[in-house]
Design a protein around this motif. Structure first.
Motif, mmCIF file in Angstrom:
data_model
loop_
_atom_site.group_PDB
_atom_site.id
_atom_site.type_symbol
_atom_site.label_atom_id
_atom_site.label_comp_id
_atom_site.label_asym_id
_atom_site.label_seq_id
_atom_site.Cartn_x
_atom_site.Cartn_y
_atom_site.Cartn_z
ATOM 1 N N HIS A 1 1.583 -7.184 -12.125
ATOM 2 C CA HIS A 1 1.413 -8.540 -11.171
ATOM 3 C C HIS A 1 2.468 -9.335 -10.787
ATOM 4 N N ALA A 2 3.279 -9.308 -11.151
ATOM 5 C CA ALA A 2 4.935 -9.527 -11.176
ATOM 6 C C ALA A 2 4.576 -9.686 -9.294
ATOM 7 N N PRO A 3 5.787 -10.788 -8.569
ATOM 8 C CA PRO A 3 5.503 -11.003 -7.365
ATOM 9 C C PRO A 3 6.922 -9.748 -6.502
ATOM 10 N N ASN A 4 6.919 -9.325 -5.712
ATOM 11 C CA ASN A 4 8.016 -8.742 -5.263
ATOM 12 C C ASN A 4 8.164 -7.690 -5.560
ATOM 13 N N VAL A 5 7.183 -6.825 -6.376
ATOM 14 C CA VAL A 5 7.530 -5.845 -6.655
ATOM 15 C C VAL A 5 6.232 -4.740 -6.296
ATOM 16 N N LEU A 6 6.938 -3.177 -6.070
ATOM 17 C CA LEU A 6 6.022 -2.397 -6.201
ATOM 18 C C LEU A 6 6.312 -1.222 -7.112
ATOM 19 N N ILE A 7 4.919 -0.504 -7.270
ATOM 20 C CA ILE A 7 5.316 -0.003 -8.678
ATOM 21 C C ILE A 7 4.543 1.801 -8.470
ATOM 22 N N THR A 8 5.541 2.981 -8.501
ATOM 23 C CA THR A 8 4.737 4.136 -8.698
ATOM 24 C C THR A 8 4.696 4.948 -9.830
ATOM 25 N N PRO A 9 3.684 5.179 -10.128
ATOM 26 C CA PRO A 9 3.283 6.502 -12.270
ATOM 27 C C PRO A 9 4.968 7.249 -12.158
ATOM 28 N N HIS A 10 5.896 7.709 -12.226
ATOM 29 C CA HIS A 10 6.950 8.397 -12.151
ATOM 30 C C HIS A 10 6.035 9.494 -11.362
ATOM 31 N N VAL A 11 6.595 9.599 -10.290
ATOM 32 C CA VAL A 11 6.342 11.050 -9.205
ATOM 33 C C VAL A 11 7.060 11.307 -8.734
ATOM 34 N N GLY A 12 8.408 10.883 -8.872
ATOM 35 C CA GLY A 12 9.255 11.254 -7.781
ATOM 36 C C GLY A 12 9.574 12.575 -7.863
ATOM 37 N N GLY A 13 9.085 13.510 -9.488
ATOM 38 C CA GLY A 13 9.570 14.965 -9.379
ATOM 39 C C GLY A 13 8.245 15.225 -9.364
ATOM 40 N N SER A 14 7.319 14.453 -9.109
ATOM 41 C CA SER A 14 6.259 15.114 -9.055
ATOM 42 C C SER A 14 5.288 15.464 -7.743
ATOM 43 N N SER A 15 5.520 16.529 -7.334
ATOM 44 C CA SER A 15 5.448 16.797 -5.306
ATOM 45 C C SER A 15 4.779 18.247 -5.480
ATOM 46 N N SER A 16 4.851 18.851 -4.017
ATOM 47 C CA SER A 16 4.602 20.577 -3.547
ATOM 48 C C SER A 16 5.603 20.888 -3.886
ATOM 49 N N ALA A 17 6.913 20.397 -3.674
ATOM 50 C CA ALA A 17 8.664 20.162 -3.733
ATOM 51 C C ALA A 17 8.533 21.628 -5.303
#
Length: 315
Positions: free
Chosen positions: A269-285
């Motif tokens: 809940h910190a201001p000015n932060v966007l968090i994604t759950p370690h999905v950089g390599g987890s894609s259809s590619a």
């Protein structure tokens, strides 16, 4: 390094991988409690993907015939603690060529979403609020890429159509790359004050653990954006929280320390932060590229040729 027989452990069903040599016995293991065969016969171990370090390392001490450990990640820090169980000569290989496209896509997504205020707009949509106004663009913004390997270069490739300002590249040591000069890590104090966006793509090593500390963050310009698609411990979480809560910096994080980020952690809940759950390599590619890599590696291994992507050889 010739191996024409023996067991190979794969996290995918062998029948789904085209081009595997016929000389090996293949077993699927993706971290289940029960091993698929006797680990003592395994000569080529492909580690499970996105499983805990404990799971990944569990069979290693029982693999005396092992010749190659192949990760499906770009980083190999989660495997290093198990190397003491391996005999000399075992090769550790990473997944160079598998994650560059997907991770670079996410890095660019995080940059654009953060600059254009997309997280706030999504929250506004949930509340039926029309949040108009002016937002930052990537165009004309200077970008500093810290960790200029294959993923860092892929990030720069994807920045090119967006008319951003100068791109500065930093790696462990200075060199020349196809896109231009690469500066050394030691130059960071002089480079940080000029960067509007700092993208972290560096591997986690003893040199980079805690690299982004209070001093690093303090040298970033007011309003700058920090994007981390590397490893969580590269960033000092407490120091980053202090900068976010002051409103001076922004961040977009695909990785955190700790990870997974527990419920109730102030970073959520910190201001000015966007968090994604370690999905950089987890894609259809991921899967098709990973399977092609394994087929190539095992074909070379069966033919007695050196496998690619060797990060180290156990001494």
């Amino acid at each position: 390094m010739t191996a024409t027989t023996g067991d190979v452990w794969l996290p995918f069903p062998p029948g789904e991988i085209d081009g595997l040599p016929d000389s090996f016995r293949y077993h699927q293991w993706d971290g289940e409690d029960t091993f698929p065969a006797d680990p003592a016969a395994c000569v080529f171990y492909v580690t499970p993907y996105m499983k805990s370090q404990e799971v990944t390392l569990r069979p290693l001490a029982r693999m005396p015939a092992l010749r190659v450990v192949q990760t499906l990640t770009a980083g190999i820090d989660h495997v290093l603690p198990g190397l003491g169980d391996l005999r000399p000569g075992v090769r550790l290989c990473n997944a160079r060529g598998v994650h560059e496209a997907s991770t670079a896509e996410l890095a660019l997504t995080l940059v654009l979403a953060s600059l254009r205020g997309i997280p706030g707009m999504v929250r506004g949509q949930d509340r039926e609020e029309w949040r108009g106004g002016f937002y930052d663009a990537l165009a004309d913004r200077s970008v500093l890429i810290v960790g200029y390997g294959a993923i860092g270069a892929a990030v720069e490739d994807r920045l090119a159509p967006f008319e951003c300002g100068p791109v500065t590249r930093v790696a462990r040591s200075a060199r020349t790359a196809p896109h231009g000069p690469v500066r050394a890590l030691a130059d960071l104090p002089d480079l940080l004050p000029d960067a509007d966006v700092v993208v972290l793509t560096t591997p986690l090593t003893e040199d980079t653990r805690g690299l982004v500390d209070a001093g690093f963050l303090g040298r970033m310009k007011d309003g700058a954006l920090l994007v981390n698609v590397s490893r969580g411990p590269v960033v000092d979480t407490a120091a980053l929280l202090a900068e976010l809560e002051s409103g001076r910096l922004r961040a977009a994080l695909d990785v955190t320390d700790p990870e997974p980020l527990p419920a109730g952690h102030p970073l959520w809940h910190a201001p000015n932060v966007l968090i994604t759950p370690h999905v950089g390599g987890s894609s259809s590619a991921f899967e098709p590229r990973a399977k092609r890599l394994l087929a190539r590696q095992l074909t070379r291994f069966a033919a007695g040729e050196e496998v690619h992507n060797t990060v180290l050889i156990k001494d």
